[in-house]
Enzyme design. Sequence first.
Site, PDB file in Angstrom:
ATOM      1  CD  GLU A  74      -3.249  11.133  11.116  1.00  0.00           C
ATOM      2  OE1 GLU A  74      -3.008  10.433  10.121  1.00  0.00           O
ATOM      3  OE2 GLU A  74      -4.316  11.066  11.754  1.00  0.00           O
ATOM      4  CG  ASP A 123      -2.047   6.887   3.842  1.00  0.00           C
ATOM      5  OD1 ASP A 123      -2.894   5.994   3.729  1.00  0.00           O
ATOM      6  OD2 ASP A 123      -1.082   6.815   4.625  1.00  0.00           O
ATOM      7  CE1 TYR A 134      -3.693   2.536   0.743  1.00  0.00           C
ATOM      8  CE2 TYR A 134      -2.203   3.335   2.436  1.00  0.00           C
ATOM      9  CZ  TYR A 134      -3.327   3.496   1.672  1.00  0.00           C
ATOM     10  OH  TYR A 134      -4.087   4.633   1.807  1.00  0.00           O
ATOM     11  CE1 TYR A 189      -5.304  -1.674   4.702  1.00  0.00           C
ATOM     12  CE2 TYR A 189      -4.905  -0.921   2.477  1.00  0.00           C
ATOM     13  CZ  TYR A 189      -4.695  -0.799   3.830  1.00  0.00           C
ATOM     14  OH  TYR A 189      -3.892   0.205   4.312  1.00  0.00           O
ATOM     15  CB  ALA A 214      -7.231  16.806   5.246  1.00  0.00           C
ATOM     16  CG  ASP A 258       1.121   4.952   8.696  1.00  0.00           C
ATOM     17  OD1 ASP A 258       2.020   4.841   7.857  1.00  0.00           O
ATOM     18  OD2 ASP A 258      -0.065   5.198   8.387  1.00  0.00           O
TER      19      ASP A 258
HETATM   20  N1  AAT Z   1      -0.932   4.418   5.969  1.00  0.00           N
HETATM   21  C1  AAT Z   1      -1.962   3.827   6.723  1.00  0.00           C
HETATM   22  C2  AAT Z   1      -3.221   3.813   6.053  1.00  0.00           C
HETATM   23  C3  AAT Z   1      -4.286   4.559   6.341  1.00  0.00           C
HETATM   24  S1  AAT Z   1      -4.208   5.588   7.672  1.00  0.00           S
HETATM   25  C4  AAT Z   1      -5.347   6.860   7.417  1.00  0.00           C
HETATM   26  C5  AAT Z   1      -5.071   8.062   8.326  1.00  0.00           C
HETATM   27  O1  AAT Z   1      -5.914   9.136   7.901  1.00  0.00           O
HETATM   28  C6  AAT Z   1      -5.373   7.847   9.818  1.00  0.00           C
HETATM   29  O2  AAT Z   1      -4.204   8.037  10.562  1.00  0.00           O
HETATM   30  C7  AAT Z   1      -6.435   8.899  10.131  1.00  0.00           C
HETATM   31  O3  AAT Z   1      -6.315   9.442  11.437  1.00  0.00           O
HETATM   32  C8  AAT Z   1      -6.179   9.936   9.047  1.00  0.00           C
HETATM   33  N2  AAT Z   1      -7.329  10.827   8.754  1.00  0.00           N
HETATM   34  C9  AAT Z   1      -8.624  10.504   8.689  1.00  0.00           C
HETATM   35  N3  AAT Z   1      -9.388  11.576   8.454  1.00  0.00           N
HETATM   36  C10 AAT Z   1      -8.540  12.639   8.331  1.00  0.00           C
HETATM   37  C11 AAT Z   1      -8.725  14.036   8.097  1.00  0.00           C
HETATM   38  N4  AAT Z   1      -9.943  14.554   7.938  1.00  0.00           N
HETATM   39  N5  AAT Z   1      -7.637  14.836   8.037  1.00  0.00           N
HETATM   40  C12 AAT Z   1      -6.385  14.323   8.206  1.00  0.00           C
HETATM   41  N6  AAT Z   1      -6.152  13.005   8.442  1.00  0.00           N
HETATM   42  C13 AAT Z   1      -7.212  12.168   8.507  1.00  0.00           C
HETATM   43  C14 AAT Z   1      -5.462   4.405   5.445  1.00  0.00           C
HETATM   44  C15 AAT Z   1      -5.844   2.970   5.209  1.00  0.00           C
HETATM   45  C16 AAT Z   1      -7.007   2.801   4.275  1.00  0.00           C
HETATM   46  C17 AAT Z   1      -7.802   1.563   4.621  1.00  0.00           C
HETATM   47  C18 AAT Z   1      -8.778   1.240   3.561  1.00  0.00           C
HETATM   48  N7  AAT Z   1      -9.755   0.252   3.996  1.00  0.00           N
END
Ligand code: AAT
Length: 292
Positions: A109, A159, A64, A228, A141, A89
């Site tokens: 994040e 992401d 991923y 996933y 975001a 992460d």
């Molecule tokens: N790399 C790991 C994969 C992810 S993590 C997705 C991240 O997006 C999380 O840490 C979450 O806290 C962050 N996130 C969620 N909403 C927002 C926002 N509005 N603004 C900023 N960050 C945000 C994704 C895996 C996908 C899985 C698919 N099934």
Amino acid sequence: KTGKVLYYNNPMWPGEAHSLKVEKILYRGKSKYQEVLVFESSTYGKVLVLDGIVQLTDKDECAYQEMIAHLPLCSIPSPNTVLVIGGGDGGVLREISRHRSVETIHICEIDKLVIDVCEEYFPELYVGFGDPRVQLHVGDAVEFLRNAAEGMYDAIIVDSSDPIGPAQELVEKPFFEMIARALRPGGVLCNQAESLWLHTHLIQDMLAICRETFKGSVHYAWTSVPTYPSGVIGFLLCSKDGEPVNFMDPINPIEQQEGADNAGREIKFYNSEIHKAAFALPSFAKRELSTV
Ligand code: AAT
């Protein structure tokens, strides 16, 4: 509980459950935004779960993170300024660090707890934050992009988690319009775009919004991530009007980068052949996505 199998049920994949055997629960907590769980599984190493959805495992995170970072960055010559949305992460940052042309990496994040937990339990991902080019912003975001300078980024990588909870707004039109505004002409977006097997309507909606918003090219790519739902995940690649971008052809090939990330780790999954192959769609998906 330890020794039990953890099942993930979710309205995003009704009638299905995915399971991993738990060796040990390492962390369980709750932030203002979501529940955060880390456990040691018997077959995929450590697992990060947010609100009951697997976000990554030690064993298959490479597929991923490498794809979501290198599909866009290898499609344009000399990316310089990159924004990551989500990705707390650090794994996507770690991948961006392979690109020598990049000088500035912003990350937005929403959840500081995700970052702190990954520092403790996922050092091989968190290492991405150690790159001196990285500037972290903890916040939403949508708010971040509202204040971003116009035309600032060569590439934006979204992401983000599934659109239930804090990522809800990240699949809606105003968000994509803000992304387009923040990209320079010819700049590129790579957006986490769910599963071909499960989320046809969601993908069609996102594709329709992106075709309206990004006047350059818009393509769907996908890859295999065993943990996933349905075992695959897709990406929407979009370019803003300007220099044309041919996503199918990695003109900035990873094979010409230094070869190791900022932790000295060799690439595990992505290469130029996988890049090209990622845009080949099954016939049913071609039909479904061509009607948009
Ligand atoms: N790399 C790991 C994969 C992810 S993590 C997705 C991240 O997006 C999380 O840490 C979450 O806290 C962050 N996130 C969620 N909403 C927002 C926002 N509005 N603004 C900023 N960050 C945000 C994704 C895996 C996908 C899985 C698919 N099934």
